[in-house]
Design an enzyme around this catalytic site. Structure first.
Site, short mmCIF file in Angstrom:
data_model
loop_
_atom_site.label_atom_id
_atom_site.label_comp_id
_atom_site.label_asym_id
_atom_site.label_seq_id
_atom_site.Cartn_x
_atom_site.Cartn_y
_atom_site.Cartn_z
N LYS A 94 0.86 -1.17 0.00
CA LYS A 94 0.00 0.00 0.00
C LYS A 94 0.90 1.23 0.00
O LYS A 94 1.74 1.38 0.89
CB LYS A 94 -0.90 0.00 1.24
CG LYS A 94 -2.05 0.98 1.18
CD LYS A 94 -3.11 0.55 0.14
CE LYS A 94 -4.37 1.39 0.25
NZ LYS A 94 -5.16 1.07 1.46
N HIS A 95 0.73 2.09 -1.00
CA HIS A 95 1.55 3.30 -1.13
C HIS A 95 3.04 2.98 -1.09
O HIS A 95 3.83 3.62 -0.39
CB HIS A 95 1.18 4.31 -0.04
CG HIS A 95 -0.26 4.73 -0.08
ND1 HIS A 95 -0.87 5.17 -1.23
CD2 HIS A 95 -1.21 4.76 0.89
CE1 HIS A 95 -2.13 5.46 -0.97
NE2 HIS A 95 -2.37 5.21 0.31
N ASN B 226 12.62 5.45 8.12
CA ASN B 226 13.25 4.42 8.95
C ASN B 226 12.37 3.18 8.99
O ASN B 226 11.18 3.28 9.27
CB ASN B 226 13.46 4.94 10.36
CG ASN B 226 14.56 5.98 10.47
OD1 ASN B 226 15.67 5.74 10.02
ND2 ASN B 226 14.26 7.11 11.09
N HIS C 200 14.66 5.72 0.60
CA HIS C 200 14.01 7.02 0.79
C HIS C 200 12.99 7.29 -0.31
O HIS C 200 13.01 6.67 -1.35
CB HIS C 200 15.06 8.13 0.81
CG HIS C 200 15.94 8.05 2.04
ND1 HIS C 200 17.26 7.71 1.97
CD2 HIS C 200 15.66 8.23 3.35
CE1 HIS C 200 17.78 7.71 3.20
NE2 HIS C 200 16.83 8.02 4.05
#
Length: 529
Positions: free
Chosen positions: A280-281, A423, A529
């Site tokens: 999801k996303h 993180n 990231h």
């Protein structure tokens, strides 16, 4: 420059013979004189078409193993001459240069040659010279000349000639010219990228990225953003090369999330058993192995049932009917797998809002490649994260070493953490995620969020406490302080896997020993990231 330009003479020279004979016949039927080279001329003659050799035009035979055949004023003068310039027309008349109104060229298959592992000499021999030179000449003179570089444009060319009584419009020629320049640009990019790798240049002074339009998209991440999907020509299994069996067109976010899901599930070999990843996303909300694909899906779903709604599901094995029926229990955007049974395909066919994609296999997580990201005024380029750690490379840093079950869970958790936004904290128990914390500014926050979600899921499932009781934890980067590790211990974790390398490693190790935890260092991190 004129709007309508007649097509009376065409030069055809193609490596890809797809549609060549049909195009030649259609042009000849419209009264277009055909000029050609080598194998292209032979193919047209074999089809019974009258063709003039380029060597008859230039007065020189093909030479040097075909390296020199079209690099001649008779060719480039015919392509470059401005038809409304008296000086150009005079030069053509003085030197017997006839105009070329249509150029049909596709290039030596350099990309395919490199992809099949050709050696340096063969790759160099497949760098086209005459083709790009002619394409660029014709594209520059698009005020009068039409240039076609892709068999996909043959039908559009013939339709244009029919609509304009044997002529082409300036707007049409401009579109062809733009495509032509993009093709030569992509070709040069492929050559320069290959050569950089072949001679060991890691950071070329100039680097070019090229792609081929796969589909325009309705919009990007948000409706006010325009977007399109481009492929890079590689045959790596994944969303770009998958077959879509049903459902509406994939969106920008669908493609991005499906790629993330399939790259994650490709970490798990089918020979080790079924695996499922739910995304999801672009973040996993559940990953698990099982004795069956259905069980793997159910266990992944049980990590975070709420987030799984409207998610992307990736499987590492051929989709079967039982798993398709289980997936149908909630709304799912996309399912991607390396194959699907006919019964599973038929079952999903009743789900009009679900897209089913099948690939030709799993991706290789250790394959080399580049990843790049645009920043304001530039581009960041790096190797794709193909790092992988073997059990034998782990360093046990605590008094207690992980037992066999813990070690298996730690290795599983480490593979998942690689695909979670930093993180990243991943709790795993019995080869299934039971809590995932992603994208937080503080590692301890990721640790606590993952644990809190596991409590919520335990409540939904009617279980006491938290799913993280008796689990192991993976952290994508080192714990800068002991607080994150202690939060994991409070959630019930028994073992930790992390890169190590903090100036406070000794403090973190001491905290692990005090809590009775086993901890291993990988020496490798997986920031995402």
């Amino acid at each position: 420059m004129t709007d309508l330009a007649p097509v009376k003479r065409a030069l055809l020279s193609v490596s890809d013979k797809t549609g060549l004979v049909q195009l030649g016949r259609a042009l000849a039927a419209r009264g277009v004189d055909l000029v050609s080279t080598g194998g292209t001329a032979a193919a047209l003659r074999d089809a019974g078409l009258a063709v003039r050799d380029v060597s008859d035009l230039t007065g020189f035979p093909e030479m040097m193993d075909g390296r020199v055949k079209t690099l001649h004023p008779m060719v480039h003068g015919g392509l470059l001459a401005l038809r409304d310039d008296a000086g150009h027309l005079g030069a053509m008349q003085d030197h017997g240069i006839a105009p070329i109104d249509l150029l049909v060229v596709n290039l030596y298959p350099f990309e395919a040659t490199v992809a099949r592992g050709a050696d340096y000499a063969e790759a160099v021999e497949n760098i086209d010279i005459g083709g790009p030179a002619m394409i660029r000449a014709a594209a520059k003179n698009h005020g009068f000349v039409s240039v076609v570089t892709d068999p996909e444009d043959y039908a559009a060319l013939l339709a244009e000639l029919d609509a304009q009584d044997g002529q082409t419009t300036l707007a049409f020629r401009q579109r062809l010219a733009q495509t032509a320049y993009a093709r030569t640009g992509a070709y040069d990019a492929a050559v320069s990228t290959w050569m950089a790798g072949a001679i060991g240049v890691e950071t070329p002074r100039r680097r070019v990225f090229a792609g081929t339009l796969a589909q325009p998209l309705r919009y990007g991440e948000n409706p006010h953003q325009r977007a399109a999907f481009y492929t890079d020509g590689s045959d790596r299994p994944g969303v770009a090369t998958a077959t879509q069996h049903q459902g509406k067109e994939l969106s920008y976010n669908n493609i991005n999330d499906t790629d993330a899901a399939f790259e994650l599930v490709s970490e798990f070999l089918p020979t080790d058993g079924p695996a499922c990843a739910i995304i999801k996303h672009a973040n996993p909300c559940g990953v698990a192995r099982g004795d069956t694909l259905t069980q793997a899906y159910a266990r992944a779903f049980d990590c975070d049932r709420t987030s799984a709604f409207g998610g992307i599901i990736a499987l590492n094995m051929k989709l079967d009917l039982a798993t398709a029926e289980a997936i149908s229990g909630i709304f799912t955007e996309v399912v991607i797998a390396p194959g699907a049974d006919d019964a599973a395909i038929a079952h999903f066919a009743r789900k009009k809002n679900l897209r089913l994609l099948t690939t030709k296999g799993l991706g290789n997580p250790m394959a080399p490649g580049l990843a790049f990201r645009q920043v304001s005024g530039g581009m960041l380029v790096q190797d794709r994260d193909n790092g992988m750690i073997l059990e034998t490379a782990l360093q046990v840093v605590t008094k207690r070493a992980p037992d066999a079950d813990e070690l298996a869970d730690l290795m599983f958790a480490w593979k998942v953490a690689k695909h979670v936004k930093s993180n990243a904290i991943v709790y795993v128990k019995d080869l299934a995620t039971v809590g995932i914390g992603a994208g937080q500014m503080s590692r301890v926050d990721s640790t606590r969020i993952a644990a809190r979600k596991s409590v919520d899921m335990a409540e939904v499932m009617g279980l006491p406490g938290a799913l993280t009781q008796g689990s192991v934890v993976a952290s994508d980067a080192f714990f800068p302080f002991a607080d994150g590790l202690l939060a994991a211990a409070e959630a019930g974790a028994r073992a930790i896997i992390q890169p190590g390398g903090s100036v406070r490693d000794a403090e973190v190790i001491a905290a692990a020993d005090a809590a009775g935890l086993a901890m291993v260092f990988t020496g490798q991190r997986h920031f995402r990231h």
